[in-house]
Design an enzyme around this catalytic site. Structure first.
Site, PDB file in Angstrom:
ATOM      1  N   GLY A  56       0.841  -1.194   0.000  1.00  0.00           N
ATOM      2  CA  GLY A  56       0.000   0.000   0.000  1.00  0.00           C
ATOM      3  C   GLY A  56       0.870   1.236   0.000  1.00  0.00           C
ATOM      4  O   GLY A  56       2.075   1.156   0.276  1.00  0.00           O
ATOM      5  N   CYS A  83       5.177  -6.285   1.602  1.00  0.00           N
ATOM      6  CA  CYS A  83       5.548  -4.868   1.611  1.00  0.00           C
ATOM      7  C   CYS A  83       4.844  -4.118   2.761  1.00  0.00           C
ATOM      8  O   CYS A  83       5.161  -4.376   3.912  1.00  0.00           O
ATOM      9  CB  CYS A  83       5.260  -4.254   0.239  1.00  0.00           C
ATOM     10  SG  CYS A  83       6.100  -2.688   0.016  1.00  0.00           S
ATOM     11  N   TYR A  84       3.883  -3.264   2.476  1.00  0.00           N
ATOM     12  CA  TYR A  84       3.170  -2.589   3.564  1.00  0.00           C
ATOM     13  C   TYR A  84       2.590  -3.619   4.526  1.00  0.00           C
ATOM     14  O   TYR A  84       2.564  -3.404   5.750  1.00  0.00           O
ATOM     15  CB  TYR A  84       2.059  -1.699   2.986  1.00  0.00           C
ATOM     16  CG  TYR A  84       1.330  -0.873   4.024  1.00  0.00           C
ATOM     17  CD1 TYR A  84       1.913   0.262   4.553  1.00  0.00           C
ATOM     18  CD2 TYR A  84       0.057  -1.239   4.461  1.00  0.00           C
ATOM     19  CE1 TYR A  84       1.253   1.024   5.514  1.00  0.00           C
ATOM     20  CE2 TYR A  84      -0.616  -0.479   5.414  1.00  0.00           C
ATOM     21  CZ  TYR A  84      -0.016   0.651   5.942  1.00  0.00           C
ATOM     22  OH  TYR A  84      -0.667   1.403   6.879  1.00  0.00           O
ATOM     23  N   HIS A 173       8.023  -7.823  -3.627  1.00  0.00           N
ATOM     24  CA  HIS A 173       6.753  -8.238  -4.231  1.00  0.00           C
ATOM     25  C   HIS A 173       6.899  -9.554  -4.995  1.00  0.00           C
ATOM     26  O   HIS A 173       7.408  -9.559  -6.113  1.00  0.00           O
ATOM     27  CB  HIS A 173       6.253  -7.144  -5.180  1.00  0.00           C
ATOM     28  CG  HIS A 173       5.814  -5.919  -4.463  1.00  0.00           C
ATOM     29  ND1 HIS A 173       4.532  -5.754  -3.998  1.00  0.00           N
ATOM     30  CD2 HIS A 173       6.495  -4.820  -4.099  1.00  0.00           C
ATOM     31  CE1 HIS A 173       4.427  -4.589  -3.379  1.00  0.00           C
ATOM     32  NE2 HIS A 173       5.616  -3.997  -3.428  1.00  0.00           N
ATOM     33  N   GLU A 175       4.587 -11.168  -6.348  1.00  0.00           N
ATOM     34  CA  GLU A 175       3.561 -11.283  -7.379  1.00  0.00           C
ATOM     35  C   GLU A 175       3.972 -10.697  -8.727  1.00  0.00           C
ATOM     36  O   GLU A 175       3.343 -10.965  -9.734  1.00  0.00           O
ATOM     37  CB  GLU A 175       2.253 -10.623  -6.893  1.00  0.00           C
ATOM     38  CG  GLU A 175       2.277  -9.098  -6.744  1.00  0.00           C
ATOM     39  CD  GLU A 175       2.861  -8.595  -5.423  1.00  0.00           C
ATOM     40  OE1 GLU A 175       3.591  -9.357  -4.765  1.00  0.00           O
ATOM     41  OE2 GLU A 175       2.609  -7.437  -5.065  1.00  0.00           O
ATOM     42  N   SER A 227     -22.761  -8.420 -27.894  1.00  0.00           N
ATOM     43  CA  SER A 227     -22.038  -7.406 -28.654  1.00  0.00           C
ATOM     44  C   SER A 227     -21.073  -8.038 -29.648  1.00  0.00           C
ATOM     45  O   SER A 227     -20.536  -7.352 -30.507  1.00  0.00           O
ATOM     46  CB  SER A 227     -21.245  -6.517 -27.695  1.00  0.00           C
ATOM     47  OG  SER A 227     -20.175  -7.278 -27.157  1.00  0.00           O
ATOM     48  N   GLY A 228     -20.844  -9.333 -29.488  1.00  0.00           N
ATOM     49  CA  GLY A 228     -19.855  -9.978 -30.347  1.00  0.00           C
ATOM     50  C   GLY A 228     -18.506 -10.084 -29.653  1.00  0.00           C
ATOM     51  O   GLY A 228     -17.612 -10.772 -30.120  1.00  0.00           O
ATOM     52  N   GLY A 229     -18.354  -9.402 -28.517  1.00  0.00           N
ATOM     53  CA  GLY A 229     -17.107  -9.472 -27.744  1.00  0.00           C
ATOM     54  C   GLY A 229     -17.093 -10.729 -26.894  1.00  0.00           C
ATOM     55  O   GLY A 229     -18.107 -11.411 -26.741  1.00  0.00           O
ATOM     56  N   ASP A 231     -16.777 -11.194 -23.601  1.00  0.00           N
ATOM     57  CA  ASP A 231     -17.519 -11.228 -22.333  1.00  0.00           C
ATOM     58  C   ASP A 231     -18.999 -11.578 -22.551  1.00  0.00           C
ATOM     59  O   ASP A 231     -19.529 -12.500 -21.931  1.00  0.00           O
ATOM     60  CB  ASP A 231     -17.426  -9.895 -21.578  1.00  0.00           C
ATOM     61  CG  ASP A 231     -16.003  -9.508 -21.279  1.00  0.00           C
ATOM     62  OD1 ASP A 231     -15.118 -10.358 -21.440  1.00  0.00           O
ATOM     63  OD2 ASP A 231     -15.771  -8.344 -20.898  1.00  0.00           O
ATOM     64  N   SER A 232     -19.644 -10.827 -23.419  1.00  0.00           N
ATOM     65  CA  SER A 232     -21.086 -11.073 -23.577  1.00  0.00           C
ATOM     66  C   SER A 232     -21.332 -12.438 -24.222  1.00  0.00           C
ATOM     67  O   SER A 232     -22.325 -13.099 -23.927  1.00  0.00           O
ATOM     68  CB  SER A 232     -21.768  -9.950 -24.358  1.00  0.00           C
ATOM     69  OG  SER A 232     -21.362  -9.922 -25.703  1.00  0.00           O
ATOM     70  N   LYS A 373     -10.342 -10.922 -16.562  1.00  0.00           N
ATOM     71  CA  LYS A 373     -10.442 -11.032 -18.017  1.00  0.00           C
ATOM     72  C   LYS A 373      -9.700 -12.260 -18.571  1.00  0.00           C
ATOM     73  O   LYS A 373     -10.208 -12.948 -19.458  1.00  0.00           O
ATOM     74  CB  LYS A 373      -9.866  -9.753 -18.655  1.00  0.00           C
ATOM     75  CG  LYS A 373     -10.052  -9.667 -20.148  1.00  0.00           C
ATOM     76  CD  LYS A 373     -11.431  -9.191 -20.497  1.00  0.00           C
ATOM     77  CE  LYS A 373     -11.633  -9.091 -21.975  1.00  0.00           C
ATOM     78  NZ  LYS A 373     -12.912  -8.471 -22.309  1.00  0.00           N
TER      79      LYS A 373
END
Ligand code: XMP
Length: 517
Positions: A56, A83-84, A173, A175, A227-229, A231-232, A373
């Protein structure tokens, strides 16, 4: 959904918090991000198998610095502070002390493992490991019961552990990709120390989500905008698996799609996935309303409102619909914490189906709320979707309307579609399509002189916008090889009537944006 094996990440505002969650999930374990202010009762109710305290921007001694509720450490759940998170452990536990450094250490550091630890299993202790640091403060005295397990040249306590209480902490870190063996260290914490079981895979997600949707929706009917993407489409295919033709999909052609896009998307989804899909051709309605409109925000509003109007009309024509499906992703759901800096300003009003559920008295179903995503893409692969959907570049709701600077006419749309098709085709042909975040053409409200054969031309200018990005928040122009750019430019000027000059946009975001409007 309640997950049996959950790792909770308490967010103290680090820019890497989402990355921690993704790394845990990549290891096959479900993780959730919660604000560091989460009450200990709420934390207990999740029954986490491990807790990670993120980094943070604050100093533990700042007046308004977020603190660690000691009861978190009394749950008997293994804890890893990063870290923090490490500084907080030292600040909170008896005997620990944190001091401010004169300078912020930012970037690579050489880590020497100074004692054996379950965290270091499989990590080469004979040579220093390169790790990523980003901190101002550091721990100068470790709490009682802890021992130092690694140091760097500037920080004596670069990692500390109390195995009897299963509390571990890292100043660096693990990650981020620049940290050598970061993945091994995180996995050691998860599997060797916290003994978490794996089980979070996209195949198991599909199975459990489809079952959960079936249970939740019963015999109800659901409407979904496509939408063609990716996700949808994933939302629709998951729901179709769960409730079959009680899912009603609506694809609205708003007149500002790319060449052939509407037909391609619709025929593929109905033929391949057998979706119950209505193709609404509303091009004229949208284009008539856009006539003469030059202001980008007005274009967005007109397209957004018209979409809602058309969608609402079509959805109301389906009897008995109770739910609206949306492709909300996990990053939209995470309650963000901002300890420094004010609220973010709205730079462009992004168009979505906001407002519809209440207006139409529909309940919301959001099958992707738990996914990042990259996980959605894995689900798409699991569901048998082709690369053309999985890897399709993001395409804005207002479509080509915000890529035609100024007035959106049918003639200008036609010109831009042809140019854009060449950009897409050449990026694919050169194997660059997947290397970039987005690549497209923009039609400028500017004519310049050219010469074709023996004739003088006076035609439009088109700009190429090709960018690299991870999340669209920041972006840089892609260093596409010049021979590819040359081919795109040549083809556009030779094949697209109405364009006689192509320019390249070399701005980064910020201060520019990805789209031109
Ligand atoms: P900017 O131009 O803000 O774009 O850097 C960031 C990302 O968002 C997309 N974008 C939109 N998407 N409605 C959308 O659905 C919009 O109005 C809109 N404006 C920009 C853009 O394509 C990029 O991926």
């Amino acid at each position: 959904m309640q997950h049996e094996e959950t790792v909770v990440i308490l967010d103290y505002g680090s820019q890497y918090t989402q990355l921690i969650a993704r790394r845990v999930r990549e290891a096959g374990v479900y993780s959730e991000i919660h604000p560091c202010t989460l009450s200990s009762e709420a934390l207990k109710a999740i029954k986490p198998k491990a807790i990670i305290l993120s980094g943070g921007p604050c100093s533990v001694s700042d007046e308004d610095a977020p603190q660690l509720d000691k009861t978190v450490l009394e749950l008997g759940v293994p804890v890893l502070g990063i870290c923090y998170g490490m500084q907080l452990l030292a600040h909170t536990l008896d005997g620990g002390k944190v001091a401010s450094s004169k300078e912020r250490e930012y970037g690579r550091a050489e880590l020497t493992l100074s004692a054996g630890s379950a965290l270091w299993e499989g990590v080469d202790a004979t040579t220093p490991r390169t790790v990523w640091m980003s901190h101002g403060d550091h721990v100068v005295a470790i709490p009682k019961g802890f021992s130092i397990i690694a140091r760097t040249s500037s920080v004596e306590a670069a990692a500390m552990a109390d195995p009897s209480r299963n509390i571990y902490a890292l100043q660096f870190h693990p990650e981020v990709a620049h940290t050598e063996d970061g993945e091994t260290i995180l996995r050691n914490f998860l599997f060797k120390i916290a003994k978490v079981k794996t089980g979070w895979t996209m195949a198991s997600f599909v199975e459990s989500e489809v079952a959960a949707l079936r249970e939740k929706l019963g015999d109800d009917h659901v409407v979904c905008a496509l939408s063609g993407g990716v996700d949808s489409t994933v939302v629709a295919v998951l729901l179709h698996k769960a409730i079959g033709d009680r899912l009603h999909c609506i694809f609205v052609n708003n007149g500002v799609l790319r060449q052939g896009e509407g037909e391609e998307v619709v025929s593929f989804l109905t033929e391949h996935f057998k979706l119950n899909l209505k193709y609404v051709q509303a091009q004229d309605l949208f284009l008539d309303r856009l006539d003469g409109v030059e202001d980008p925000e007005k274009k967005r509003k007109i397209i957004g409102h018209t979409f809602i109007e058309v969608f609402e009309r079509e959805a109301k024509a389906i009897p008995g619909v109770k739910w609206l499906a949306q492709g909300t992703l996990y990053p939209d759901v995470i309650e963000s914490v901002s300890f420094r800096g004010g609220p973010s300003v709205v730079i462009k009003s992004h168009h979505n189906v906001g407002g519809l559920p209440e207006k139409m008295d529909l309940k919301l179903v959001e099958p992707l709320r738990e996914l990042f995503k990259d996980e959605v893409r894995k689900v798409a692969l699991e569901l048998g979707m082709p690369d053309s959907i999985i890897w399709r570049h993001p395409f804005p709701g207002p479509g080509l309307a915000i890529r035609i600077i100024g007035d959106v006419t049918r003639e200008r749309l036609d010109i831009l579609r042809k140019a854009d098709k060449i950009v897409q085709a050449e990026l694919h042909a050169a194997d660059w399509y997947r290397k970039v975040w987005q690549g497209f053409a923009v039609l400028l409200p500017l004519k310049t002189v050219g010469v074709m054969g023996d004739d003088r031309t006076y035609e439009n200018v088109c700009a190429l916008r090709i960018v690299d990005s991870l999340d669209a928040m920041t972006a840089d122009w892609s260093r596409v090889p010049t021979d590819i750019l040359a081919r795109i430019s040549n083809r556009i000027i030779n094949e697209v009537k109405g364009i006689n000059r192509v320019v390249l946009d070399i701005s980064s975001k910020p201060p520019a944006t990805i789209e031109w409007e």
